[in-house]
Motif scaffolding. Structure first.
Motif, PDB file in Angstrom:
ATOM      1  N   ARG A  23       0.865  -1.182   0.000  1.00  0.00           N
ATOM      2  CA  ARG A  23       0.000   0.000   0.000  1.00  0.00           C
ATOM      3  C   ARG A  23       0.900   1.230   0.000  1.00  0.00           C
ATOM      4  N   GLN A  25       0.218   4.364  -0.074  1.00  0.00           N
ATOM      5  CA  GLN A  25      -0.279   5.586   0.551  1.00  0.00           C
ATOM      6  C   GLN A  25      -0.257   6.757  -0.437  1.00  0.00           C
ATOM      7  N   THR A  28       0.330   7.386  -4.319  1.00  0.00           N
ATOM      8  CA  THR A  28      -0.811   7.321  -5.236  1.00  0.00           C
ATOM      9  C   THR A  28      -1.119   8.684  -5.841  1.00  0.00           C
ATOM     10  N   ASP A 158      -4.627  -4.054  -5.315  1.00  0.00           N
ATOM     11  CA  ASP A 158      -5.869  -3.377  -4.944  1.00  0.00           C
ATOM     12  C   ASP A 158      -5.706  -1.862  -5.029  1.00  0.00           C
ATOM     13  N   TRP A 159      -6.823  -1.192  -5.256  1.00  0.00           N
ATOM     14  CA  TRP A 159      -6.877   0.273  -5.206  1.00  0.00           C
ATOM     15  C   TRP A 159      -8.202   0.630  -4.554  1.00  0.00           C
ATOM     16  N   GLY A 160      -8.154   1.136  -3.339  1.00  0.00           N
ATOM     17  CA  GLY A 160      -9.356   1.416  -2.562  1.00  0.00           C
ATOM     18  C   GLY A 160     -10.310   2.357  -3.272  1.00  0.00           C
ATOM     19  N   ASN A 167     -12.015   5.091  -7.480  1.00  0.00           N
ATOM     20  CA  ASN A 167     -10.744   4.801  -6.815  1.00  0.00           C
ATOM     21  C   ASN A 167     -10.224   6.061  -6.141  1.00  0.00           C
ATOM     22  N   ASN A 168      -9.657   5.892  -4.961  1.00  0.00           N
ATOM     23  CA  ASN A 168      -9.211   7.035  -4.175  1.00  0.00           C
ATOM     24  C   ASN A 168      -7.973   7.679  -4.799  1.00  0.00           C
ATOM     25  N   ASP A 172      -3.990   4.498  -1.276  1.00  0.00           N
ATOM     26  CA  ASP A 172      -4.534   3.139  -1.206  1.00  0.00           C
ATOM     27  C   ASP A 172      -4.321   2.327  -2.475  1.00  0.00           C
ATOM     28  N   HIS A 174      -1.954  -0.247  -4.434  1.00  0.00           N
ATOM     29  CA  HIS A 174      -0.931  -1.235  -4.073  1.00  0.00           C
ATOM     30  C   HIS A 174      -0.089  -1.577  -5.306  1.00  0.00           C
ATOM     31  N   TRP A 272      -1.513   2.478   8.127  1.00  0.00           N
ATOM     32  CA  TRP A 272      -2.839   2.806   7.599  1.00  0.00           C
ATOM     33  C   TRP A 272      -3.731   3.348   8.714  1.00  0.00           C
TER      34      TRP A 272
END
Length: 300
Positions: A23, A25, A28, A158-160, A167-168, A172, A174, A272
């Protein structure tokens, strides 16, 4: 570490492995910035001076503070929109964690006139991500996979997402350390990858400029000084070297040293939702290590 286009050193610790997707952070944010640049090239967006509220018609008619009508994509990219740093207020932080971001354009107060001062704003990045999503007709990860990741041979993890499935833009995502290094190398090479222009060289140059210097929450860490900000990239000096940094909480870094043709990547425990003295101590230790290393290299 990438030097002259080659992987010259790497190591993994504490059960880390080469293909581990970490992740990253706020690293991104630099990727979100790249996707804004690509969206401009693709014609989804017409320019960085487009007004943000044009992309949120459901909000624009209810704006009370008329200054918000002047906020542009450029202001969001430079973190000079006038919106506050969320970490400074629990109510603002709760808003960031809500996952419902368009209404916050209205509800969050401005603390300065747009374009006048730097304030590190995670929401600025989230709004940019939503704008790319709405303008290009596909979510940020799908757009990135087609226009950025696939050409670089990057396999994202993953991408939150927010409550609406966007997507944020602020965090978030990865990626593995090697894939993060590919992204750094792309910027070091002015947006060119294996003979193909993935991002325009003009966008890369604009992104790595310094629009705010010594205005952030930190002015010096280790041997990094004159810390500034571009288009979702940090800038600094280490000794006589000018560096550009994609910087994520916990010690996630992509550091570009153009004069040395070098990319340095670190990944670490991301802390996180942990914003405390312990996380900052850990993060600073990694930044100090990298800045000390760069400063130790003789400048010929």
């Amino acid at each position: 570490m990438i030097k002259n286009g080659y992987l010259v050193a790497e190591d993994y610790f504490n059960e880390g492995v080469i293909d581990q997707k970490d992740r990253l952070q706020s690293v991104t944010k630099s990727i979100t910035s790249a996707l804004v640049g690509i969206a401009l090239e693709q014609g989804c967006l017409s320019g960085v001076d487009q007004k943000v509220l044009d992309f949120f018609p459901e909000i624009s008619e209810n704006i009370i503070d008329v200054r918000k009508e002047q906020i542009s994509l450029r202001h969001l990219l430079e973190m000079r929109s006038g919106y506050p740093r969320e970490e400074d207020d629990q109510a603002l932080w709760n808003g960031l964690l809500s996952g419902n971001y368009p209404p916050l354009l209205k509800h969050f107060p401005l603390v300065d006139d747009p374009g006048t001062r730097f304030h590190y704003s995670n929401l600025s990045s989230n709004w940019l991500g939503i704008i790319v999503d709405r303008s290009c007709g596909m979510n940020l990860k799908a757009f990135a996979e087609e226009k950025l990741f696939s050409p670089l041979g990057i396999e994202p993890g993953d991408w939150g997402q927010d409550s609406e499935g966007h997507n944020n833009g602020c965090g978030d995502l990865h990626l593995s350390a090697r894939d993060a290094a590919k992204f750094g190398l792309l910027y070091l090479n002015d947006g060119m990858w294996e003979g193909k222009q993935i991002i325009s060289s003009d966008w890369v140059k604009a992104s790595l400029q310094t629009y705010s210097v010594n205005e952030a929450f930190v002015k010096r860490i280790g041997n990094f000084r004159d810390i500034g900000y571009g288009y979702h990239w940090w800038t600094a000096k280490a000794n006589d070297y000018y560096v550009s940094i994609a910087w994520g909480h916990g010690g996630q870094l992509i550091v570009l040293v153009e004069e040395l043709d070098m990319v340095i990547v670190t990944t670490s425990y991301p802390f996180w939702l942990e914003h405390n003295d312990q996380s900052w101590k850990h993060e600073k230790a990694i930044i100090k290590m990298v800045s000390k290393f760069i400063s130790s290299i003789p400048n010929k």
